[in-house]
Design a protein around this motif. Structure first.
Motif, short mmCIF file in Angstrom:
data_model
loop_
_atom_site.label_atom_id
_atom_site.label_comp_id
_atom_site.label_asym_id
_atom_site.label_seq_id
_atom_site.Cartn_x
_atom_site.Cartn_y
_atom_site.Cartn_z
N ALA A 226 0.85 -1.19 0.00
CA ALA A 226 0.00 0.00 0.00
C ALA A 226 0.88 1.24 0.00
N PRO A 227 0.40 2.30 -0.61
CA PRO A 227 1.20 3.53 -0.60
C PRO A 227 1.20 4.14 0.80
N ARG B 97 -5.82 11.64 11.35
CA ARG B 97 -6.91 11.13 10.53
C ARG B 97 -6.44 10.76 9.13
N GLY B 98 -5.22 11.08 8.76
CA GLY B 98 -4.73 10.74 7.44
C GLY B 98 -5.13 11.77 6.40
N PRO B 99 -4.97 11.44 5.14
CA PRO B 99 -5.29 12.42 4.10
C PRO B 99 -6.81 12.58 3.97
#
Length: 184
Positions: free
Chosen positions: A163-164, A177-179
């Motif tokens: 996964a990227p 929360r991430g992108p």
């Protein structure tokens, strides 16, 4: 004394018969004068008879031994046996022929990564193929053990695609929360 026999005191003849007779006399009766003594002088820098012998002390015979040039394939095989690289080479051979061993369709979507302690790690290019390969794991174990020997592969561990990562830079939040879309 006949005309053909000559005494060793006679002068050297140009036709070489005196040398041939002297050699013949030396072979029949080595003690006669004019006969070769049987010992040759060693040329400077040439190895002695003892140095030419092998480690066993015998002279080289009609059949090949360790001192003769050997074929490359035989020497590589002997080296592999001495170092215990046989299984590693078989595993690398199966990895190189992966598509041939597991089939065209599975080989197109998966690649083997490692084989350690009976566990084969296989990476797939999608999560759907990872699921499919997990279902086919017992069949893969059976095929690989026919290629490598019974008991070589006991477990097939299937991993999905890499996964990227969304982490950029040296700092980040632990429970972030991430992108996300922050503009709306």
């Amino acid at each position: 004394m006949s005309k053909d026999e000559e005494t060793p005191d006679e002068a050297h003849r140009a036709d070489g018969l005196d040398l041939a007779r002297a050699m013949m006399r030396g072979a029949v009766a080595p003690g006669l004068p004019g006969a070769p003594s049987g010992r040759r002088k060693r040329k400077p820098g040439s190895p002695t008879r003892r140095a030419r012998r092998g480690s066993e002390g015998g002279m080289s015979g009609a059949y090949p031994d360790d001192r003769d040039p050997q074929l490359l394939g035989g020497e590589v095989g002997r080296l592999v046996d001495q170092r215990g690289w046989g299984l590693d080479l078989q595993v690398r051979g199966v990895f190189a022929r992966w598509t041939e061993v597991v089939g065209e369709e599975i080989g197109a979507h998966s690649t083997p990564e490692t084989l350690a302690d009976g566990t084969l790690v296989v990476r797939t290019d999608s999560t759907a193929w990872a699921t499919q390969l997990k279902l086919l794991a017992p069949t893969l174990v059976k095929r690989l053990n026919t290629e490598l020997g019974h008991g070589t592969v006991t477990v097939v561990e299937v991993l999905g695609p890499l996964a990227p990562t969304w982490k950029h830079g040296g700092r980040g939040l632990r429970d972030g929360r991430g992108p996300r879309d922050t503009y709306g």
